[in-house]
Design a protein around this motif. Structure first.
Motif, PDB file in Angstrom:
ATOM      1  N   ASP A  35      40.533  44.536  48.297  1.00  0.00           N
ATOM      2  CA  ASP A  35      40.241  43.104  48.348  1.00  0.00           C
ATOM      3  C   ASP A  35      41.381  42.306  48.949  1.00  0.00           C
ATOM      4  O   ASP A  35      41.255  41.116  49.197  1.00  0.00           O
ATOM      5  N   ARG A 218      38.491  34.389  43.972  1.00  0.00           N
ATOM      6  CA  ARG A 218      37.362  33.869  43.196  1.00  0.00           C
ATOM      7  C   ARG A 218      36.511  32.888  44.008  1.00  0.00           C
ATOM      8  O   ARG A 218      35.415  32.519  43.590  1.00  0.00           O
ATOM      9  N   SER A 219      37.023  32.446  45.139  1.00  0.00           N
ATOM     10  CA  SER A 219      36.313  31.474  45.965  1.00  0.00           C
ATOM     11  C   SER A 219      35.487  32.164  47.041  1.00  0.00           C
ATOM     12  O   SER A 219      35.669  33.350  47.335  1.00  0.00           O
ATOM     13  N   SER A 220      34.595  31.400  47.630  1.00  0.00           N
ATOM     14  CA  SER A 220      33.754  31.905  48.714  1.00  0.00           C
ATOM     15  C   SER A 220      34.603  32.207  49.945  1.00  0.00           C
ATOM     16  O   SER A 220      35.330  31.334  50.426  1.00  0.00           O
ATOM     17  N   LEU A 248      27.867  25.642  54.973  1.00  0.00           N
ATOM     18  CA  LEU A 248      28.030  26.190  53.628  1.00  0.00           C
ATOM     19  C   LEU A 248      26.841  25.841  52.731  1.00  0.00           C
ATOM     20  O   LEU A 248      26.445  26.646  51.876  1.00  0.00           O
ATOM     21  N   THR A 251      24.082  28.486  52.697  1.00  0.00           N
ATOM     22  CA  THR A 251      24.374  29.889  52.403  1.00  0.00           C
ATOM     23  C   THR A 251      23.822  30.296  51.042  1.00  0.00           C
ATOM     24  O   THR A 251      23.778  29.501  50.097  1.00  0.00           O
ATOM     25  N   GLU A 252      23.434  31.547  50.957  1.00  0.00           N
ATOM     26  CA  GLU A 252      22.982  32.104  49.686  1.00  0.00           C
ATOM     27  C   GLU A 252      24.130  32.144  48.676  1.00  0.00           C
ATOM     28  O   GLU A 252      23.922  31.955  47.469  1.00  0.00           O
ATOM     29  N   ASP A 253      25.332  32.369  49.175  1.00  0.00           N
ATOM     30  CA  ASP A 253      26.504  32.429  48.305  1.00  0.00           C
ATOM     31  C   ASP A 253      26.701  31.108  47.573  1.00  0.00           C
ATOM     32  O   ASP A 253      26.975  31.088  46.362  1.00  0.00           O
ATOM     33  N   LYS A 254      26.558  29.994  48.266  1.00  0.00           N
ATOM     34  CA  LYS A 254      26.690  28.674  47.627  1.00  0.00           C
ATOM     35  C   LYS A 254      25.627  28.488  46.553  1.00  0.00           C
ATOM     36  O   LYS A 254      25.909  28.055  45.428  1.00  0.00           O
ATOM     37  N   HIS A 255      24.393  28.870  46.837  1.00  0.00           N
ATOM     38  CA  HIS A 255      23.310  28.727  45.859  1.00  0.00           C
ATOM     39  C   HIS A 255      23.583  29.583  44.628  1.00  0.00           C
ATOM     40  O   HIS A 255      23.441  29.124  43.489  1.00  0.00           O
ATOM     41  N   ASP A 256      24.003  30.829  44.852  1.00  0.00           N
ATOM     42  CA  ASP A 256      24.255  31.738  43.734  1.00  0.00           C
ATOM     43  C   ASP A 256      25.416  31.252  42.872  1.00  0.00           C
ATOM     44  O   ASP A 256      25.366  31.315  41.630  1.00  0.00           O
ATOM     45  N   ARG A 257      26.483  30.778  43.500  1.00  0.00           N
ATOM     46  CA  ARG A 257      27.649  30.312  42.756  1.00  0.00           C
ATOM     47  C   ARG A 257      27.313  29.073  41.918  1.00  0.00           C
ATOM     48  O   ARG A 257      27.730  28.953  40.759  1.00  0.00           O
TER      49      ARG A 257
END
Length: 266
Positions: A35, A218-220, A248, A251-257
């Motif tokens: 990571d 921990r951030s996108s 942003l 994005t799916e990542d924003k929705h999930d977070r």
């Protein structure tokens, strides 16, 4: 691998040098932890002085990170981060070498890496060593950390980024004191001026830098990349903020977070 602040850090010790596209690293240690990437300047007998071989190997590091973006933790082996460029090599350099921007080109490349970079600094960060630290996004230092740019005393100037990075980091007045009058910043002063984000006891700087990288991770990743790009762009750019936010928002990542945040709060 994510390392919590309270987790023992013994397994995060720097690994031996590994081979790459250009062979085995001779002036660095390189550890890809999955990571994040951890790199240590590794010429302790010369206070990790930055020579041509190290410049070439740091270009290889940048190429690897550009191909697989992840945060970089940069430090030095032994008591010092980097005591400067190799003076013997600098003495032999010519006008053509200066116009090629040998060190500046590398440090600008480090500054352009897509995801945040964290320098863990102990002891001397002088000359080119200081300029490499300035090129990183965040700096953690030990109480022994010292930053300075004594180049004019050697008949040259700090031409690898200090003249355009240092004023934005510590202010024009302090930058002039360092670049024109040889002022060296100790760790406490560097902390007060914002050059350092945190000061820790000797030997604790790498662990402290890992904690910062933990927070970064921990951030996108896309949000970090766009934020860093906009922060580093010259001038004002309100419309660029809107465009980046528009990307942003979809994005799916924003929705999930955000869903996870709302469910946790509920």
């Amino acid at each position: 691998m994510i390392h919590d602040k309270d987790e023992p850090m013994s397994e995060v010790t720097l690994a031996p040098s590994v081979g790459g596209a250009t062979g085995v690293f001779e002036t660095l240690t390189f550890d890809d932890l999955g990571d994040r990437v951890v790199v240590a300047l590794d010429r302790p007998a010369r206070r990790n002085a930055i020579d041509a071989a190290m410049i070439a190997e740091l270009h290889e590091v940048c190429a690897r990170i550009e191909a697989d973006p992840k945060p970089l933790l940069l430090t030095g082996t032994g008591e010092h981060f980097a005591g400067g460029a190799d003076i013997a090599e600098l003495r032999a350099r010519t006008r053509s070498d200066a116009l090629a921007g040998i060190n500046r080109t590398l440090f600008d490349r480090v500054a352009r890496l897509a995801l945040p970079t964290v320098a863990a600094v102990s002891g001397w960060a002088l000359g080119g060593g200081a300029e490499l630290a300035y090129a990183c996004d965040i700096r953690i230092g030990t109480t022994t950390a010292r930053f300075g740019n004594p180049e004019p005393g050697l008949g040259i100037l700090a031409a690898a980024g200090a003249n355009y990075r240092l004023p934005s980091l510590v202010g024009t007045s302090v930058a002039k004191q360092m670049l024109l009058a040889g002022r060296v910043l100790d760790a406490e002063t560097a902390l007060q001026l914002g050059l350092l984000a945190e000061v820790v006891e000797p030997g604790e700087h790498i662990d402290a830098a890992h904690v910062v990288v933990d927070r970064i991770l921990r951030s996108s990743p896309l949000a970090l990349r766009l934020t860093k790009t906009i922060l580093d762009a010259p001038g004002t750019h309100a419309f660029a903020d809107d465009i980046a936010q528009a990307v942003l928002f979809e994005t799916e990542d924003k929705h999930d977070r955000m869903t996870a945040f709302l469910e946790k709060r509920a």
